[in-house]
Design an enzyme around this catalytic site. Structure first.
Site, short mmCIF file in Angstrom:
data_model
loop_
_atom_site.label_atom_id
_atom_site.label_comp_id
_atom_site.label_asym_id
_atom_site.label_seq_id
_atom_site.Cartn_x
_atom_site.Cartn_y
_atom_site.Cartn_z
N ARG A 125 0.81 -1.23 0.00
CA ARG A 125 0.00 0.00 0.00
C ARG A 125 0.84 1.28 0.00
NH1 ARG A 125 -2.91 -3.14 3.69
NH2 ARG A 125 -4.70 -4.10 2.66
N LYS A 147 4.39 11.69 -10.64
CA LYS A 147 3.53 10.92 -11.55
C LYS A 147 4.24 9.61 -11.84
CE LYS A 147 0.97 14.26 -14.31
NZ LYS A 147 0.76 14.72 -15.70
N GLU A 189 12.67 19.59 -23.42
CA GLU A 189 11.90 19.88 -22.19
C GLU A 189 12.52 21.07 -21.45
OE1 GLU A 189 9.08 18.36 -21.55
OE2 GLU A 189 9.20 16.43 -22.61
N LYS A 231 9.67 23.14 -12.39
CA LYS A 231 8.71 22.05 -12.25
C LYS A 231 8.22 21.96 -10.81
CE LYS A 231 7.07 17.63 -13.41
NZ LYS A 231 7.18 16.42 -14.20
N GLU A 241 -2.53 17.95 -11.01
CA GLU A 241 -2.91 18.43 -12.34
C GLU A 241 -4.41 18.68 -12.48
OE1 GLU A 241 -0.78 16.73 -15.66
OE2 GLU A 241 -2.23 17.57 -17.06
N ARG A 245 -0.93 22.80 -13.42
CA ARG A 245 0.12 21.86 -13.83
C ARG A 245 0.05 21.59 -15.34
NH1 ARG A 245 2.34 16.48 -10.56
NH2 ARG A 245 3.79 15.82 -12.16
N ASN A 249 2.23 20.99 -20.24
CA ASN A 249 1.88 20.34 -21.50
C ASN A 249 2.13 21.22 -22.72
OD1 ASN A 249 1.09 17.89 -20.39
ND2 ASN A 249 -0.93 18.70 -19.90
N HIS A 252 2.90 19.70 -25.98
CA HIS A 252 2.60 18.27 -25.84
C HIS A 252 1.31 17.85 -26.52
CE1 HIS A 252 5.97 18.36 -23.15
NE2 HIS A 252 5.86 17.07 -22.86
N HIS A 256 2.23 14.80 -28.45
CA HIS A 256 1.68 13.47 -28.16
C HIS A 256 0.95 12.89 -29.38
CE1 HIS A 256 1.51 14.14 -23.53
NE2 HIS A 256 2.61 13.48 -23.87
N HIS A 269 10.23 11.21 -27.68
CA HIS A 269 9.25 12.12 -27.09
C HIS A 269 9.68 13.59 -27.22
CE1 HIS A 269 6.34 13.77 -24.30
NE2 HIS A 269 7.33 14.27 -23.58
N1 LIG Z 1 6.46 10.74 -14.63
C1 LIG Z 1 6.51 11.82 -15.36
O1 LIG Z 1 6.14 12.92 -14.92
C2 LIG Z 1 7.05 11.73 -16.74
C3 LIG Z 1 7.35 12.89 -17.45
C4 LIG Z 1 7.92 12.77 -18.72
C5 LIG Z 1 8.17 11.52 -19.26
N2 LIG Z 1 7.85 10.40 -18.53
C6 LIG Z 1 8.12 9.05 -19.06
O2 LIG Z 1 9.52 8.91 -19.23
C7 LIG Z 1 9.76 7.90 -20.20
C8 LIG Z 1 10.90 8.35 -21.10
O3 LIG Z 1 12.05 8.52 -20.31
P1 LIG Z 1 13.51 8.60 -20.96
O4 LIG Z 1 13.48 9.49 -22.13
O5 LIG Z 1 14.44 8.85 -19.86
O6 LIG Z 1 13.68 7.14 -21.60
P2 LIG Z 1 14.35 5.79 -21.06
O7 LIG Z 1 14.15 5.59 -19.63
O8 LIG Z 1 13.85 4.72 -21.97
O9 LIG Z 1 15.89 6.03 -21.35
C9 LIG Z 1 16.34 6.20 -22.69
C10 LIG Z 1 17.48 5.26 -23.02
O10 LIG Z 1 18.68 5.75 -22.43
C11 LIG Z 1 19.32 4.73 -21.68
N3 LIG Z 1 20.04 5.42 -20.61
C12 LIG Z 1 19.51 6.01 -19.52
N4 LIG Z 1 20.45 6.70 -18.86
C13 LIG Z 1 21.61 6.54 -19.54
C14 LIG Z 1 22.92 7.05 -19.36
N5 LIG Z 1 23.22 7.89 -18.38
N6 LIG Z 1 23.87 6.67 -20.25
C15 LIG Z 1 23.55 5.85 -21.30
N7 LIG Z 1 22.31 5.38 -21.53
C16 LIG Z 1 21.36 5.73 -20.65
C17 LIG Z 1 18.22 3.82 -21.27
O11 LIG Z 1 18.70 2.51 -20.99
C18 LIG Z 1 17.31 3.85 -22.50
O12 LIG Z 1 17.79 2.96 -23.47
C19 LIG Z 1 8.45 7.68 -20.93
O13 LIG Z 1 7.92 6.43 -20.55
C20 LIG Z 1 7.56 8.80 -20.43
O14 LIG Z 1 6.18 8.44 -20.38
C21 LIG Z 1 7.30 10.50 -17.29
ZN LIG Z 2 7.38 15.82 -22.17
#
Ligand SMILES: NC(=O)c1ccc[n+]([C@@H]2O[C@H](COP(=O)([O-])OP(=O)(O)OC[C@H]3O[C@@H](n4cnc5c(N)ncnc54)[C@H](O)[C@@H]3O)[C@@H](O)[C@H]2O)c1
Ligand SMILES: [Zn+2]
Length: 365
Positions: A125, A147, A189, A231, A241, A245, A249, A252, A256, A269
């Site tokens: 939980r 999130k 971003e 942020k 949100e 918040r 977007n 976005h 998206h 992204h």
């Molecule tokens: N929670 C939120 O508020 C929020 C906001 C924006 C995006 N997201 C989510 O984030 C995700 C995308 O995150 P991302 O872009 O970090 O992608 P990711 O986590 O897939 O990382 C991208 C790639 O980089 C590699 N990697 C990570 N750190 C590294 C490093 N230091 N050196 C070498 N390789 C490295 C990873 O293994 C992966 O292959 C999506 O699922 C999206 O929905 C969430």
């Molecule tokens: Zn984004």
């Protein structure tokens, strides 16, 4: 010389937490966590790529600080942000007898952060978790704000929860190993924060873009901290949100939709968001709320970063707009669209999908 550690606090009453931004600080994480009253057992979750690069210093540091560590390595990639990865985490937490006082440590990009956060939100939980983001996107965006989610085959982030981390521990030196394309996508971003909230940050990005692209730690630490502060400020005003918040977007709505129509294959992204921001700025000019020189500055900075600015010619506007309608932001047939009023300020505008399509078409001609 190491840049000085910067600390930003996300002020959310009893759920408040610090974000520490430093360089080469992974080996100090255990010490920082020891001060945070976690139980003696913790689990580190990383993807395979990040585990190869950074698991050792993080695990070593936690063990030196007296924690018993489970290590859970997931396959890398968005396609593993799913219930199977969650199950793998729960199985290990149960086998390792992690307790209510235990913490999870999410070491990696946004995928690992989101899955680990959701596991922490739901295991027993809800237990504590720490974000150790290693992509630029995760450092400036996904690790802050609570999130958490996994994807369902019907759509992204459909299963999730709000659950704030207890600590965000950022090492900008980890960005040196990040593929260039991922770094640049994360910059979208950062540019977004400048446009929506901070004209000074935007100027700073214009001045220091070349150093950022060369992964200059000093400048990165500065802009990552500035981004996190923005942020944090937005999340403090509207944790779940319900209104403000949604300024995050910016870029976005189109972004998206563009990711969806190109089946998440063509753009990262941040690349889709880059196009979305430039289109949103163009729509802002057309709606009479943004001056043309500001639009030109946004477009120029995005392009200089090496990000795309135009919608691909083969994307059908009607299909793009259909994807906006199914997006959760639509209300009463109109889409709550974030426009910019120059650089550093935004406003919401309810636009019918047909109006957005018409504006995008004007822009395209
Ligand atoms: N929670 C939120 O508020 C929020 C906001 C924006 C995006 N997201 C989510 O984030 C995700 C995308 O995150 P991302 O872009 O970090 O992608 P990711 O986590 O897939 O990382 C991208 C790639 O980089 C590699 N990697 C990570 N750190 C590294 C490093 N230091 N050196 C070498 N390789 C490295 C990873 O293994 C992966 O292959 C999506 O699922 C999206 O929905 C969430
Ligand atoms: Zn984004």
């Amino acid at each position: 010389m190491k840049p000085a550690m910067r600390t930003i606090t996300v002020n959310l009453g009893e759920r408040s937490y610090p974000i520490h931004v430093g360089e080469n600080n992974l080996a100090e994480l255990g010490e920082a966590m020891r001060g945070a009253k976690f139980g003696p057992r913790v689990a580190i979750v990383a993807d395979a790529n990040v585990a190869d690069l950074y698991l050792k210093p993080v695990e070593g540091s936690l063990r030196r600080a007296g924690f018993a560590c489970e290590v859970i390595v997931l396959p890398a990639g968005e396609e593993h942000k799913n219930v199977d990865s969650l199950t793998a985490i729960y199985d290990r937490l149960i086998a390792g007898r992690l307790e209510r006082g235990s913490a999870l440590v999410a070491l990696g990009g946004g995928v690992v952060g989101d899955v680990t956060g959701f596991a922490a939100a739901t295991y027993l939980r809800g237990i504590a978790y720490v974000q150790v983001p290693t992509t630029l996107l995760a450092q400036v965006d996904s690790s802050v704000g609570g999130k958490t989610a996994v994807n369902h085959r019907e759509g992204k982030n459909l299963i999730g929860a709000f659950h704030q981390p207890r600590l965000v521990w950022i090492d900008v030196a980890a960005l040196r190993s990040l593929p260039k394309r991922e770094l640049v996508a994360g910059l979208a971003e950062v540019i977004k924060y400048g446009v929506i909230a901070d004209g000074e940050l935007f100027c700073r990005l214009e001045e220091t873009l070349d150093e950022l692209l060369q992964v200059n730690s000093e400048i990165l630490a500065e802009v990552v901290a500035a981004s996190c502060a923005i942020k944090a400020g937005v999340v403090e005003q509207d944790e779940r949100e319900s209104d403000v918040r949604a300024v995050l977007n910016f870029g976005h709505t189109v972004g998206h939709a563009l990711e969806a129509v190109t089946r998440y294959e063509k753009f990262l992204h941040g690349e889709a968001v880059a196009i979305g921001m430039v289109q949103a700025a163009a729509i802002s000019v057309a709606e009479g709320v943004c001056d043309r020189p500001s639009f030109e500055r946004i477009r120029r900075l995005v392009a200089r970063a090496g990000l795309p600015v135009d919608l691909p010619a083969d994307v059908e506007l009607a299909e793009l707009v259909r994807h906006m309608e199914v997006d959760k932001k639509s209300a009463a047939g109109k889409i709550k669209f974030v426009l910019c009023e120059g650089i550093g300020r935004t406003r919401f505008h309810a636009l019918a999908p047909s109006e957005i399509a018409a504006r995008l078409a004007e822009k395209a001609n």
